[in-house]
Design a protein around this motif. Structure first.
Motif, PDB file in Angstrom:
ATOM      1  N   VAL A 114       1.338  -0.839   0.449  1.00 21.05           N
ATOM      2  CA  VAL A 114       0.166   0.411  -0.077  1.00 21.05           C
ATOM      3  C   VAL A 114       1.021   1.232  -0.002  1.00 21.05           C
ATOM      4  O   VAL A 114       1.846   1.105   0.483  1.00 21.05           O
ATOM      5  N   ARG A 115       0.375   2.613  -0.614  1.00 20.70           N
ATOM      6  CA  ARG A 115       1.222   3.611  -0.537  1.00 20.70           C
ATOM      7  C   ARG A 115       0.081   4.739  -0.247  1.00 20.70           C
ATOM      8  O   ARG A 115      -1.268   5.165  -0.477  1.00 20.70           O
ATOM      9  N   ILE A 116       0.590   5.181   1.731  1.00 26.09           N
ATOM     10  CA  ILE A 116       0.038   6.752   1.989  1.00 26.09           C
ATOM     11  C   ILE A 116       0.474   7.255   1.867  1.00 26.09           C
ATOM     12  O   ILE A 116       1.692   8.023   1.328  1.00 26.09           O
ATOM     13  N   GLY A 117      -0.484   8.615   0.979  1.00 28.65           N
ATOM     14  CA  GLY A 117       0.243   9.459  -0.210  1.00 28.65           C
ATOM     15  C   GLY A 117       0.616  10.594   0.940  1.00 28.65           C
ATOM     16  O   GLY A 117       0.007  10.853   2.675  1.00 28.65           O
ATOM     17  N   ASP A 118       1.139  11.225   0.488  1.00 29.36           N
ATOM     18  CA  ASP A 118       1.931  12.836   2.101  1.00 29.36           C
ATOM     19  C   ASP A 118       0.909  13.711   2.484  1.00 29.36           C
ATOM     20  O   ASP A 118      -0.089  13.525   1.119  1.00 29.36           O
ATOM     21  N   GLY A 119       0.860  13.837   3.814  1.00 31.97           N
ATOM     22  CA  GLY A 119      -0.524  14.783   3.601  1.00 31.97           C
ATOM     23  C   GLY A 119      -1.715  14.079   4.665  1.00 31.97           C
ATOM     24  O   GLY A 119      -2.515  14.830   5.201  1.00 31.97           O
ATOM     25  N   ALA A 120      -1.481  13.087   4.176  1.00 29.29           N
ATOM     26  CA  ALA A 120      -2.719  11.710   4.880  1.00 29.29           C
ATOM     27  C   ALA A 120      -2.976  11.672   6.075  1.00 29.29           C
ATOM     28  O   ALA A 120      -2.159  11.621   7.235  1.00 29.29           O
ATOM     29  N   ILE A 121      -3.872  11.082   6.342  1.00 28.18           N
ATOM     30  CA  ILE A 121      -4.735  10.505   8.052  1.00 28.18           C
ATOM     31  C   ILE A 121      -5.492   9.529   7.783  1.00 28.18           C
ATOM     32  O   ILE A 121      -6.376   9.374   7.047  1.00 28.18           O
ATOM     33  N   VAL A 122      -4.794   8.286   8.640  1.00 30.23           N
ATOM     34  CA  VAL A 122      -6.156   7.438   8.520  1.00 30.23           C
ATOM     35  C   VAL A 122      -6.570   7.047  10.090  1.00 30.23           C
ATOM     36  O   VAL A 122      -6.008   7.388  11.256  1.00 30.23           O
ATOM     37  N   ALA A 123      -7.651   7.253  10.263  1.00 29.59           N
ATOM     38  CA  ALA A 123      -8.665   6.924  11.106  1.00 29.59           C
ATOM     39  C   ALA A 123      -8.392   5.550  12.142  1.00 29.59           C
ATOM     40  O   ALA A 123      -7.482   4.426  11.463  1.00 29.59           O
ATOM     41  N   ALA A 124      -8.609   5.660  13.553  1.00 29.97           N
ATOM     42  CA  ALA A 124      -8.150   4.359  14.184  1.00 29.97           C
ATOM     43  C   ALA A 124      -8.567   3.698  13.735  1.00 29.97           C
ATOM     44  O   ALA A 124      -9.777   3.241  13.074  1.00 29.97           O
ATOM     45  N   ARG A 125      -8.510   2.110  13.795  1.00 29.16           N
ATOM     46  CA  ARG A 125      -8.797   0.862  14.159  1.00 29.16           C
ATOM     47  C   ARG A 125      -9.393   0.674  11.927  1.00 29.16           C
ATOM     48  O   ARG A 125     -10.530  -0.050  12.361  1.00 29.16           O
ATOM     49  N   SER A 126      -8.131   2.132  11.357  1.00 25.92           N
ATOM     50  CA  SER A 126      -8.538   1.554   9.893  1.00 25.92           C
ATOM     51  C   SER A 126      -8.117   0.285   9.202  1.00 25.92           C
ATOM     52  O   SER A 126      -7.123  -0.320   9.770  1.00 25.92           O
ATOM     53  N   VAL A 127      -8.372  -0.272   8.185  1.00 29.75           N
ATOM     54  CA  VAL A 127      -6.927  -1.010   7.317  1.00 29.75           C
ATOM     55  C   VAL A 127      -7.352  -0.765   5.786  1.00 29.75           C
ATOM     56  O   VAL A 127      -7.974  -0.562   5.713  1.00 29.75           O
ATOM     57  N   VAL A 128      -5.950  -0.682   5.998  1.00 30.63           N
ATOM     58  CA  VAL A 128      -5.709  -0.199   4.616  1.00 30.63           C
ATOM     59  C   VAL A 128      -4.844  -0.949   3.763  1.00 30.63           C
ATOM     60  O   VAL A 128      -4.073  -2.038   3.914  1.00 30.63           O
ATOM     61  N   VAL A 129      -6.650  -1.333   3.003  1.00 28.03           N
ATOM     62  CA  VAL A 129      -6.075  -2.049   1.623  1.00 28.03           C
ATOM     63  C   VAL A 129      -5.870  -2.327   0.219  1.00 28.03           C
ATOM     64  O   VAL A 129      -5.358  -2.461  -0.570  1.00 28.03           O
ATOM     65  N   ILE A 187      -3.766   5.499  -0.189  1.00 27.71           N
ATOM     66  CA  ILE A 187      -4.066   6.873  -0.379  1.00 27.71           C
ATOM     67  C   ILE A 187      -3.923   7.611  -1.111  1.00 27.71           C
ATOM     68  O   ILE A 187      -2.710   8.105  -0.543  1.00 27.71           O
ATOM     69  N   PRO A 188      -4.551   8.378  -1.722  1.00 31.06           N
ATOM     70  CA  PRO A 188      -4.392   9.876  -2.590  1.00 31.06           C
ATOM     71  C   PRO A 188      -3.505  10.509  -0.780  1.00 31.06           C
ATOM     72  O   PRO A 188      -3.886  10.449  -0.454  1.00 31.06           O
ATOM     73  N   PRO A 189      -2.461  11.922  -1.594  1.00 33.33           N
ATOM     74  CA  PRO A 189      -2.089  12.755  -0.394  1.00 33.33           C
ATOM     75  C   PRO A 189      -3.722  13.603  -0.016  1.00 33.33           C
ATOM     76  O   PRO A 189      -3.846  13.760  -0.741  1.00 33.33           O
ATOM     77  N   TYR A 190      -3.059  14.659   1.072  1.00 30.57           N
ATOM     78  CA  TYR A 190      -3.739  15.029   1.685  1.00 30.57           C
ATOM     79  C   TYR A 190      -5.584  14.814   1.923  1.00 30.57           C
ATOM     80  O   TYR A 190      -5.685  15.291   1.853  1.00 30.57           O
ATOM     81  N   THR A 191      -5.960  13.569   1.909  1.00 31.42           N
ATOM     82  CA  THR A 191      -7.357  12.838   2.057  1.00 31.42           C
ATOM     83  C   THR A 191      -6.917  12.031   3.253  1.00 31.42           C
ATOM     84  O   THR A 191      -6.093  11.114   3.952  1.00 31.42           O
ATOM     85  N   ILE A 192      -8.140  11.999   4.132  1.00 30.53           N
ATOM     86  CA  ILE A 192      -8.709  11.425   5.488  1.00 30.53           C
ATOM     87  C   ILE A 192      -9.427  10.088   5.193  1.00 30.53           C
ATOM     88  O   ILE A 192     -10.229  10.127   4.097  1.00 30.53           O
ATOM     89  N   GLN A 206     -11.499   3.465   2.878  1.00 29.19           N
ATOM     90  CA  GLN A 206     -11.956   4.915   2.210  1.00 29.19           C
ATOM     91  C   GLN A 206     -11.441   6.012   2.436  1.00 29.19           C
ATOM     92  O   GLN A 206     -12.092   6.365   3.935  1.00 29.19           O
ATOM     93  N   PRO A 207     -11.554   6.102   1.045  1.00 24.60           N
ATOM     94  CA  PRO A 207     -11.846   7.902   1.723  1.00 24.60           C
ATOM     95  C   PRO A 207     -12.628   8.831   1.970  1.00 24.60           C
ATOM     96  O   PRO A 207     -13.958   8.475   1.524  1.00 24.60           O
ATOM     97  N   LEU A 208     -12.333   9.185   3.000  1.00 26.53           N
ATOM     98  CA  LEU A 208     -13.619   9.830   3.385  1.00 26.53           C
ATOM     99  C   LEU A 208     -13.390  11.660   2.720  1.00 26.53           C
ATOM    100  O   LEU A 208     -15.043  11.937   3.416  1.00 26.53           O
ATOM    101  N   LYS A 209     -12.804  12.542   3.156  1.00 30.25           N
ATOM    102  CA  LYS A 209     -12.652  13.696   2.655  1.00 30.25           C
ATOM    103  C   LYS A 209     -11.048  14.212   2.430  1.00 30.25           C
ATOM    104  O   LYS A 209     -10.295  13.624   2.831  1.00 30.25           O
ATOM    105  N   GLN A 210     -11.239  15.154   1.072  1.00 27.62           N
ATOM    106  CA  GLN A 210     -10.054  15.367   1.343  1.00 27.62           C
ATOM    107  C   GLN A 210      -9.705  17.090   1.882  1.00 27.62           C
ATOM    108  O   GLN A 210     -10.798  17.549   1.774  1.00 27.62           O
ATOM    109  N   ARG A 211      -8.336  16.910   2.319  1.00 24.41           N
ATOM    110  CA  ARG A 211      -7.734  18.689   3.247  1.00 24.41           C
ATOM    111  C   ARG A 211      -8.119  19.307   2.559  1.00 24.41           C
ATOM    112  O   ARG A 211      -8.520  20.557   2.642  1.00 24.41           O
ATOM    113  N   PHE A 212      -8.219  19.280   1.386  1.00 20.69           N
ATOM    114  CA  PHE A 212      -7.820  20.418   0.829  1.00 20.69           C
ATOM    115  C   PHE A 212      -8.183  20.665  -0.824  1.00 20.69           C
ATOM    116  O   PHE A 212      -8.565  19.308  -1.138  1.00 20.69           O
ATOM    117  N   SER A 213      -8.483  21.489  -1.908  1.00 24.92           N
ATOM    118  CA  SER A 213      -8.634  21.071  -2.754  1.00 24.92           C
ATOM    119  C   SER A 213      -7.116  20.353  -3.794  1.00 24.92           C
ATOM    120  O   SER A 213      -6.521  21.000  -3.899  1.00 24.92           O
TER     121      SER A 213
END
Length: 210
Positions: free
Chosen positions: A134-149, A152-157, A164-171
């Motif tokens: 898996v690749r987790i992008g710069d500035g991303a946030i992974v919520a507690a007890r998530s299973v990352v399969v 995750i794009p950069p700056y994405t929660i 699953q992506p829940l929200k982009q932190r910026f445009s």
């Protein structure tokens, strides 16, 4: 007076307790690469971060960027956990010997998704689990007890099982600008001078920082 920030080579950056450590100072495996200032927070065994990198038998790498915040019990499953999927059974008979080892050639070519990569300035919540490759992008946030399969794009929660992506932190435009700025690669004096901008939300001001 010019600020130079904490020493990334100091194992325990907080003088009053040792539940937080800069990870790179405790990693022994050459296949685990951790950038400066990335820390692991664990009230019991922060030094044992490497034990959270599971089934790491091969040459695949875990790469963690700079300034990452990794919470207690975050775990990474590496490619050594994989079993062959193209036969009728996924059971690894040959490793148990006693005559079964004659089929060891059947275990050649185990599935691999390559290196697992965590970008810079990533926050990984309590007890989250990252699967191989898996690749987790710069500035991303992974919520507690998530299973990352998956990536995750950069700056994405992202959160959930599977995450699953829940929200982009910026445009999109702002994210592109942040990825161009790459503040984590500045020298530490410049970072220290501009903490007020790095911790705020004015991306254009950060872009103009000197």
């Amino acid at each position: 007076m010019e600020l130079d920030g904490p020493n990334p080579n100091r194992p325990y950056p907080l003088a009053d307790h040792r539940r937080v450590c800069f990870i790179k100072n405790f990693v022994k495996s050459p296949h685990i690469i951790v950038g400066d200032y990335s820390y692991y927070d664990d009230p019991v065994d922060p030094e044992g971060f490497e034990r959270n990198v599971l089934y790491h038998y091969g040459d695949d790498r875990l790469i963690i960027g700079k300034f990452c915040a990794i919470a207690t019990q975050v775990k990474f499953i590496m490619n050594g956990a994989n079993h062959k999927l193209d036969g009728i059974s996924t059971f690894p008979f040959p490793i148990f010997g006693h005559g079964w080892e004659k089929e060891m050639a059947q275990l050649i070519g185990l599935p691999s998704r390559g290196d697992t990569v965590v970008g810079n300035d990533v926050w990984m919540g309590y007890d989250s689990l990252v699967m191989p490759g898996v690749r987790i992008g710069d500035g991303a946030i992974v919520a507690a007890r998530s299973v990352v399969v998956k990536d995750i794009p950069p700056y994405t929660i992202a959160g959930g099982n599977p995450a699953q992506p829940l929200k982009q932190r910026f445009s999109e435009a702002e994210i592109a600008q942040l990825l161009e700025i790459r503040w984590w690669d500045w020298d530490i004096a410049k970072i220290s001078r501009n903490l007020h901008l790095i911790m705020a939300a004015d991306i254009q001001a950060l872009s103009n920082a000197t």
